[in-house]
Design a protein around this motif. Structure first.
Motif, PDB file in Angstrom:
ATOM      1  N   GLU A  21      23.403  -8.760  51.302  1.00 53.96           N
ATOM      2  CA  GLU A  21      24.340  -7.678  51.605  1.00 53.96           C
ATOM      3  C   GLU A  21      24.051  -6.502  50.690  1.00 53.96           C
ATOM      4  N   VAL A  22      23.811  -5.351  51.298  1.00 53.46           N
ATOM      5  CA  VAL A  22      23.611  -4.095  50.574  1.00 53.46           C
ATOM      6  C   VAL A  22      24.865  -3.264  50.787  1.00 53.46           C
ATOM      7  N   ARG A  23      25.557  -2.935  49.690  1.00 54.72           N
ATOM      8  CA  ARG A  23      26.837  -2.239  49.788  1.00 54.72           C
ATOM      9  C   ARG A  23      26.740  -0.828  49.213  1.00 54.72           C
ATOM     10  N   GLU A  74      23.986   3.553  42.352  1.00 54.81           N
ATOM     11  CA  GLU A  74      25.358   3.286  42.763  1.00 54.81           C
ATOM     12  C   GLU A  74      25.347   2.194  43.817  1.00 54.81           C
ATOM     13  N   GLY A  75      26.472   1.502  43.956  1.00 53.93           N
ATOM     14  CA  GLY A  75      26.574   0.437  44.938  1.00 53.93           C
ATOM     15  C   GLY A  75      26.036  -0.872  44.395  1.00 53.93           C
ATOM     16  N   GLY A  76      25.908  -1.864  45.274  1.00 50.66           N
ATOM     17  CA  GLY A  76      25.478  -3.177  44.824  1.00 50.66           C
ATOM     18  C   GLY A  76      24.689  -3.915  45.893  1.00 50.66           C
ATOM     19  N   ILE A  77      23.883  -4.879  45.434  1.00 48.18           N
ATOM     20  CA  ILE A  77      23.091  -5.734  46.318  1.00 48.18           C
ATOM     21  C   ILE A  77      23.430  -7.176  45.976  1.00 48.18           C
ATOM     22  N   PHE A  78      23.662  -7.994  47.022  1.00 50.21           N
ATOM     23  CA  PHE A  78      24.140  -9.364  46.808  1.00 50.21           C
ATOM     24  C   PHE A  78      23.283 -10.343  47.598  1.00 50.21           C
ATOM     25  N   LEU A  79      22.971 -11.462  46.963  1.00 47.77           N
ATOM     26  CA  LEU A  79      22.224 -12.550  47.580  1.00 47.77           C
ATOM     27  C   LEU A  79      23.116 -13.773  47.623  1.00 47.77           C
ATOM     28  N   GLN A  80      23.509 -14.173  48.824  1.00 47.31           N
ATOM     29  CA  GLN A  80      24.420 -15.301  49.018  1.00 47.31           C
ATOM     30  C   GLN A  80      25.660 -15.180  48.125  1.00 47.31           C
TER      31      GLN A  80
END
Length: 256
Positions: A21-23, A74-80
């Protein structure tokens, strides 16, 4: 077709955690110069995600941001569900992220097998099992393991690069223009291999200039423009969306 904000929220399954997920990510190479501007993306388990858009839209930058090669401001990247924003590439590989760059993606002086072994440097004990796995997907390589990668064609090198990334058994594969520079026949082969990788259970995120072919094989697509996800939807929906056709497929699409 909805805009990216509403469409991105629509694909989120509250019962499942996205693989990637790229936020709202803003990122770039130089201080004060942003290539991505509040860009978002979701890849669920087992999906094949295609990313298209005009040159300079930030497609490759998005992949490199996920893989820790471009600074996220800025923002965030999520793996599982775990935040991996700006994590180093070697740590991302250990967490199950594979990345295949568009160019300079093999060690030309090494044999095919030595290239594959380089992909397993974090888990050398699993060599036999992983070799069997990747040569089932790429049987041509299994018959030529002693050949030096520098003697291979562009399409064959692409197969080696994808195979090497698969050696670690990634949860997600990031592919940067796998058909770039290939003949039409080799392009078709590259897309078939991408589908086979995805069918093997690897969530796949692919950047492609061959927009029409990309949308034909992907589960969902994202259209990037000026660093933002301008449109998103199923591959079929994007192929038939008049705005996408008029703005992007007219110049990026390639007729069969």
């Amino acid at each position: 077709m909805t805009n990216s904000e509403s469409a991105t929220s629509a694909v989120l399954d509250p019962a499942a955690t996205p693989v990637v997920e790229v936020r709202n990510v803003t990122a770039g190479y130089l201080p004060g110069v942003n290539i991505l501007n509040s860009c978002s993306l979701v890849a669920n388990q087992g999906e094949l995600i295609g990313i298209i858009g005009p040159n300079g839209a930030g497609k490759s930058t998005l992949l490199k941001s996920i893989f820790g090669l471009v600074k996220v401001r800025e923002g965030g990247i999520f793996l599982q569900g775990e935040e991996i924003t700006n994590l180093k590439a070697n740590k991302l590989v250990a967490k199950g992220v594979g990345f295949v760059p568009q160019t300079n993606n093999v060690f030309p002086s090494l044999t095919i097998q030595e290239n594959l072994e380089m992909g397993l440097f974090l888990k050398p004990k699993g060599l036999k099992e992983r070799l069997e796995f990747v040569t089932e997907i790429f049987p041509e390589l299994g018959r030529r393991l002693t050949q030096r990668a520098g003697s291979l064609s562009g399409g064959e090198r692409q197969m080696v690069a994808m195979s090497r990334a698969l050696m670690m058994g990634p949860h997600v594969m990031l592919l940067d223009e796998p058909s770039a520079g290939l003949s039409p026949v080799r392009q078709d082969e590259a897309f078939l291999r991408v589908k086979e990788i995805n069918k093997a259970g690897v969530t796949t995120i692919m950047v492609e200039q061959n927009a029409r072919r990309c949308l034909q094989i992907c589960d969902r697509g994202y259209v990037l423009d000026q660093g933002r996800d301008a449109y998103t939807g199923t591959g079929r929906d994007l192929l038939n969306d008049p705005k996408v056709i008029g703005l992007y497929l007219g110049t990026l699409g390639q007729d069969d």
